[in-house]
Design a protein around this motif. Structure first.
Motif, short mmCIF file in Angstrom:
data_model
loop_
_atom_site.label_atom_id
_atom_site.label_comp_id
_atom_site.label_asym_id
_atom_site.label_seq_id
_atom_site.Cartn_x
_atom_site.Cartn_y
_atom_site.Cartn_z
N TRP A 1 -38.43 1.74 23.58
CA TRP A 1 -39.79 2.01 23.15
C TRP A 1 -40.00 1.56 21.70
O TRP A 1 -40.99 0.91 21.37
CB TRP A 1 -40.10 3.52 23.28
CG TRP A 1 -41.46 3.85 22.76
CD1 TRP A 1 -42.64 3.79 23.46
CD2 TRP A 1 -41.81 4.21 21.43
NE1 TRP A 1 -43.68 4.13 22.63
CE2 TRP A 1 -43.20 4.39 21.38
CE3 TRP A 1 -41.07 4.43 20.25
CZ2 TRP A 1 -43.88 4.76 20.22
CZ3 TRP A 1 -41.74 4.80 19.09
CH2 TRP A 1 -43.13 4.96 19.09
N TYR B 1 -42.71 -1.03 20.23
CA TYR B 1 -43.64 -0.55 19.20
C TYR B 1 -43.59 -1.49 18.00
O TYR B 1 -44.63 -1.88 17.45
CB TYR B 1 -43.28 0.88 18.81
CG TYR B 1 -44.16 1.48 17.75
CD1 TYR B 1 -45.35 2.09 18.10
CD2 TYR B 1 -43.78 1.47 16.41
CE1 TYR B 1 -46.17 2.66 17.13
CE2 TYR B 1 -44.58 2.04 15.44
CZ TYR B 1 -45.78 2.64 15.80
OH TYR B 1 -46.57 3.19 14.83
N VAL C 1 -51.84 -3.24 25.89
CA VAL C 1 -50.48 -2.75 25.74
C VAL C 1 -50.10 -1.86 26.91
O VAL C 1 -49.22 -2.18 27.71
CB VAL C 1 -50.28 -2.02 24.40
CG1 VAL C 1 -48.85 -1.50 24.27
CG2 VAL C 1 -50.60 -2.96 23.23
N TRP C 2 -50.75 -0.72 27.04
CA TRP C 2 -50.36 0.25 28.06
C TRP C 2 -50.58 -0.24 29.48
O TRP C 2 -49.89 0.19 30.40
CB TRP C 2 -51.09 1.56 27.84
CG TRP C 2 -50.80 2.19 26.51
CD1 TRP C 2 -49.68 2.00 25.74
CD2 TRP C 2 -51.63 3.09 25.79
NE1 TRP C 2 -49.76 2.74 24.58
CE2 TRP C 2 -50.95 3.42 24.58
CE3 TRP C 2 -52.87 3.66 26.05
CZ2 TRP C 2 -51.48 4.29 23.65
CZ3 TRP C 2 -53.40 4.53 25.11
CH2 TRP C 2 -52.71 4.84 23.93
N ASN D 1 -45.47 -5.20 27.87
CA ASN D 1 -45.81 -4.78 26.51
C ASN D 1 -45.44 -3.32 26.23
O ASN D 1 -45.42 -2.91 25.08
CB ASN D 1 -47.31 -4.97 26.25
CG ASN D 1 -47.67 -6.43 26.11
OD1 ASN D 1 -46.83 -7.27 25.82
ND2 ASN D 1 -48.93 -6.75 26.35
N SER D 2 -45.17 -2.58 27.28
CA SER D 2 -44.82 -1.16 27.12
C SER D 2 -43.68 -0.80 28.06
O SER D 2 -43.84 0.02 28.95
CB SER D 2 -46.04 -0.28 27.38
OG SER D 2 -46.62 -0.59 28.63
N LEU E 1 -42.58 2.97 28.64
CA LEU E 1 -43.62 3.95 28.89
C LEU E 1 -43.45 4.57 30.27
O LEU E 1 -43.23 3.87 31.26
CB LEU E 1 -44.99 3.26 28.80
CG LEU E 1 -46.21 4.14 28.81
CD1 LEU E 1 -46.23 5.05 27.58
CD2 LEU E 1 -47.45 3.29 28.85
#
Length: 98
Positions: free
Chosen positions: A16, A20, A70-71, A76-77, A80
């Motif tokens: 993560w 980030y 992103v999410w 990109n995540s 998550l």
């Protein structure tokens, strides 16, 4: 000042944190004035992020970016787990006598 408050479950903190970090320049360019990452002392698979902006509009614009770019994209995540909780808050007025 407006603060974008984000919290969510993660599968692995190092993964993560790396993801980030890839958006550091985007955060700066979007007007993040201060950022803070927290983890509950009893849950290494959860993060809380506070991002401060000069205006509510800047916070809303960045939240939209997170939601759409992103999410919503696993690449990109990558760490998550589930959907993040996010809200924008302002400093609450306090009585100096308190």
């Amino acid at each position: 000042m407006a603060t974008l408050l984000i919290e969510h479950s993660i599968s692995d903190f190092d993964t993560w944190r790396e993801a980030y970090g890839r958006f550091a320049e985007r955060r700066r360019a979007s007007g993040v004035l201060h950022e803070r990452i927290l983890q509950p002392i009893d849950d290494p698979h959860y993060v809380l992020v506070d991002l401060e902006f000069a205006t509510r509009d800047a916070a809303r614009t960045f939240l939209t970016f997170l939601q759409t770019q992103v999410w919503s994209t696993p690449a990109n995540s990558p760490a998550l787990v589930g959907g993040p909780q996010a809200r924008i808050a302002d400093d609450a007025p306090i009585d100096p006598a308190d």
